[in-house]
Design an enzyme around this catalytic site. Structure first.
Site, PDB file in Angstrom:
ATOM      1  N   LEU A  33       5.046  -8.861  -0.233  1.00 51.25           N
ATOM      2  CA  LEU A  33       3.705  -9.433  -0.367  1.00 51.25           C
ATOM      3  C   LEU A  33       2.796  -9.122   0.819  1.00 51.25           C
ATOM      4  O   LEU A  33       3.250  -8.990   1.955  1.00 51.25           O
ATOM      5  CB  LEU A  33       3.821 -10.956  -0.533  1.00 51.25           C
ATOM      6  CG  LEU A  33       4.654 -11.427  -1.729  1.00 51.25           C
ATOM      7  CD1 LEU A  33       4.712 -12.948  -1.756  1.00 51.25           C
ATOM      8  CD2 LEU A  33       4.081 -10.885  -3.044  1.00 51.25           C
ATOM      9  N   HIS A  37      -1.994  -9.665  -2.603  1.00 48.97           N
ATOM     10  CA  HIS A  37      -1.282 -10.567  -3.524  1.00 48.97           C
ATOM     11  C   HIS A  37      -1.729 -12.021  -3.302  1.00 48.97           C
ATOM     12  O   HIS A  37      -1.918 -12.768  -4.253  1.00 48.97           O
ATOM     13  CB  HIS A  37       0.234 -10.491  -3.269  1.00 48.97           C
ATOM     14  CG  HIS A  37       0.844  -9.142  -3.476  1.00 48.97           C
ATOM     15  ND1 HIS A  37       1.439  -8.434  -2.460  1.00 48.97           N
ATOM     16  CD2 HIS A  37       0.979  -8.379  -4.587  1.00 48.97           C
ATOM     17  CE1 HIS A  37       1.911  -7.288  -2.935  1.00 48.97           C
ATOM     18  NE2 HIS A  37       1.646  -7.223  -4.216  1.00 48.97           N
ATOM     19  N   LYS A 149      -7.675  -3.124  -7.219  1.00 50.33           N
ATOM     20  CA  LYS A 149      -7.101  -1.918  -6.629  1.00 50.33           C
ATOM     21  C   LYS A 149      -6.426  -1.071  -7.705  1.00 50.33           C
ATOM     22  O   LYS A 149      -6.512   0.138  -7.701  1.00 50.33           O
ATOM     23  CB  LYS A 149      -6.079  -2.276  -5.550  1.00 50.33           C
ATOM     24  CG  LYS A 149      -5.766  -1.064  -4.676  1.00 50.33           C
ATOM     25  CD  LYS A 149      -4.474  -1.196  -3.950  1.00 50.33           C
ATOM     26  CE  LYS A 149      -3.350  -0.989  -4.899  1.00 50.33           C
ATOM     27  NZ  LYS A 149      -2.132  -0.444  -4.323  1.00 50.33           N
TER      28      LYS A 149
HETATM   29  P1  AMP Z   1       2.077  -4.884  -6.918  1.00 46.79           P
HETATM   30  O1  AMP Z   1       3.015  -5.812  -6.256  1.00 46.79           O
HETATM   31  O2  AMP Z   1       1.658  -3.715  -6.082  1.00 46.79           O
HETATM   32  O3  AMP Z   1       2.517  -4.481  -8.304  1.00 46.79           O
HETATM   33  O4  AMP Z   1       0.728  -5.690  -7.135  1.00 46.79           O
HETATM   34  C1  AMP Z   1       0.719  -6.932  -7.785  1.00 46.79           C
HETATM   35  C2  AMP Z   1      -0.715  -7.331  -8.063  1.00 46.79           C
HETATM   36  O5  AMP Z   1      -1.428  -7.393  -6.828  1.00 46.79           O
HETATM   37  C3  AMP Z   1      -1.456  -6.311  -8.948  1.00 46.79           C
HETATM   38  O6  AMP Z   1      -2.300  -7.010  -9.846  1.00 46.79           O
HETATM   39  C4  AMP Z   1      -2.254  -5.534  -7.944  1.00 46.79           C
HETATM   40  O7  AMP Z   1      -3.429  -4.970  -8.488  1.00 46.79           O
HETATM   41  C5  AMP Z   1      -2.599  -6.608  -6.923  1.00 46.79           C
HETATM   42  N1  AMP Z   1      -2.919  -6.004  -5.637  1.00 46.79           N
HETATM   43  C6  AMP Z   1      -2.188  -5.079  -4.957  1.00 46.79           C
HETATM   44  N2  AMP Z   1      -2.830  -4.694  -3.833  1.00 46.79           N
HETATM   45  C7  AMP Z   1      -3.993  -5.381  -3.806  1.00 46.79           C
HETATM   46  C8  AMP Z   1      -5.089  -5.420  -2.888  1.00 46.79           C
HETATM   47  N3  AMP Z   1      -5.127  -4.678  -1.802  1.00 46.79           N
HETATM   48  N4  AMP Z   1      -6.116  -6.252  -3.176  1.00 46.79           N
HETATM   49  C9  AMP Z   1      -6.103  -7.017  -4.304  1.00 46.79           C
HETATM   50  N5  AMP Z   1      -5.087  -7.031  -5.185  1.00 46.79           N
HETATM   51  C10 AMP Z   1      -4.053  -6.220  -4.955  1.00 46.79           C
END
Ligand code: AMP
Length: 284
Positions: A33, A37, A149
């Site tokens: 995280l 997140h 993102k």
């Molecule tokens: P992940 O763990 O990378 O699959 O991401 C989980 C969620 O967090 C997804 O909806 C991503 O789009 C969101 N997320 C990842 N990085 C960012 C960020 N820098 N800013 C906002 N949301 C993010």
């Protein structure tokens, strides 16, 4: 904060919460995280009684040559961060529990999942929509939170929820960035030294694109050329794609007008990074 590590227990918990008339907000993640997140958790806490964060590195959304095995994992650290952000339940299922022997059902959103990242990662969005559909079935949320993102992912999931009448409010929150503009990502852990410094060019090039469009540039190819030239100045970079698309259908635009999504995927060394901005073009 409760940690639930089986599908059966998660389903029982959600059923109970809903019986009590409480609302559930779901934040699906692959863990490791960061503030991106946690910004989703913050939004979820405002509008829901219970916030569930799933942590699941979904094997079926990774290609055979991708980083499934090496994807960063640290449950202890994630639990700490989730707890301090106010998550009520961390749902941490095993891959076997999500995809038991004989598992056979997949969700595929046609069209939107084809271009951009879909081109270089065949099967990726099928994996994403399948696991998110399963998480929706297990957690039964009223609302689910995603980051801008991953703009294509958010668009694909919105379409899935709409087409399959899932009755879940899909919320998309702005991209959280490092001080130099690099979008926060679990994969940034792979970057160090020159690569980490080079990575800042992604957002810098998007900002330059934004300025050009705001100044009246209507030709997507000219903007794309400028972005590519900026990225290529960095030795560790290799461009996967730079595209300017309609944010609704994710198709390339012939002329820049109204809002456009400027999206890119670039390898910095072996690490594939994505980023995007939505720009509102001047009316002609
Ligand atoms: P992940 O763990 O990378 O699959 O991401 C989980 C969620 O967090 C997804 O909806 C991503 O789009 C969101 N997320 C990842 N990085 C960012 C960020 N820098 N800013 C906002 N949301 C993010």
């Amino acid at each position: 904060m409760k940690v639930i590590d089986t599908v059966a227990r998660m389903m029982t918990f959600s059923r109970m919460v809903r019986k009590e008339g409480k609302t559930i907000g779901l934040v699906p993640t692959m863990g490791y995280l960061h503030e991106g997140h946690l910004s989703l958790v913050k939004a979820a806490k405002i509008s829901n009684d219970i916030v569930v964060m799933s942590i699941f590195v979904n094997p079926i959304q990774f290609g055979p040559k991708e980083d499934y095995n090496n994807y960063p994992r640290d449950l202890g650290r994630d639990e700490e961060l989730a707890r301090s952000a106010g998550v009520d339940v961390t749902f941490y299922p095993s891959a076997k529990d999500i995809y038991p022997e004989g598992y056979a059902t997949y969700v595929n959103v046609e069209g939107l999942a084809k271009g951009l990242c879909g081109k270089s990662r065949p099967g990726h969005f099928r994996g994403v929509t399948t696991v998110v559909a399963k998480l929706f079935g297990i957690v039964k949320p009223d609302a689910a939170y995603f980051g801008q993102k991953d703009a294509q992912q958010a668009a694909v999931i919105k379409k899935m929820a709409e087409d399959l009448n899932m009755d879940i409010d899909i919320r998309v929150l702005p991209t959280v960035r490092e001080a130099d503009g690099l979008a926060k990502s679990s994969r940034n852990k792979y970057l160090s030294g020159a690569g980490r410094r080079d990575a800042a060019i992604l957002y810098q090039s998007l900002l330059r694109a934004q300025s050009l469009i705001k100044e009246g540039e209507k030709d997507p190819n000219k903007v794309i050329k400028t972005i590519k030239a900026m990225i290529k100045t960095k030795g560790s970079s290799r461009i996967d794609y730079v595209s300017i698309v309609d944010p609704g259908n994710l198709k390339d635009v012939a002329t820049i007008k109204g809002p456009v999504l400027v999206a890119l995927a670039v390898f910095i060394g072996k690490t594939r990074l994505i980023d995007n901005v939505v720009v509102n073009a001047l009316s002609p």
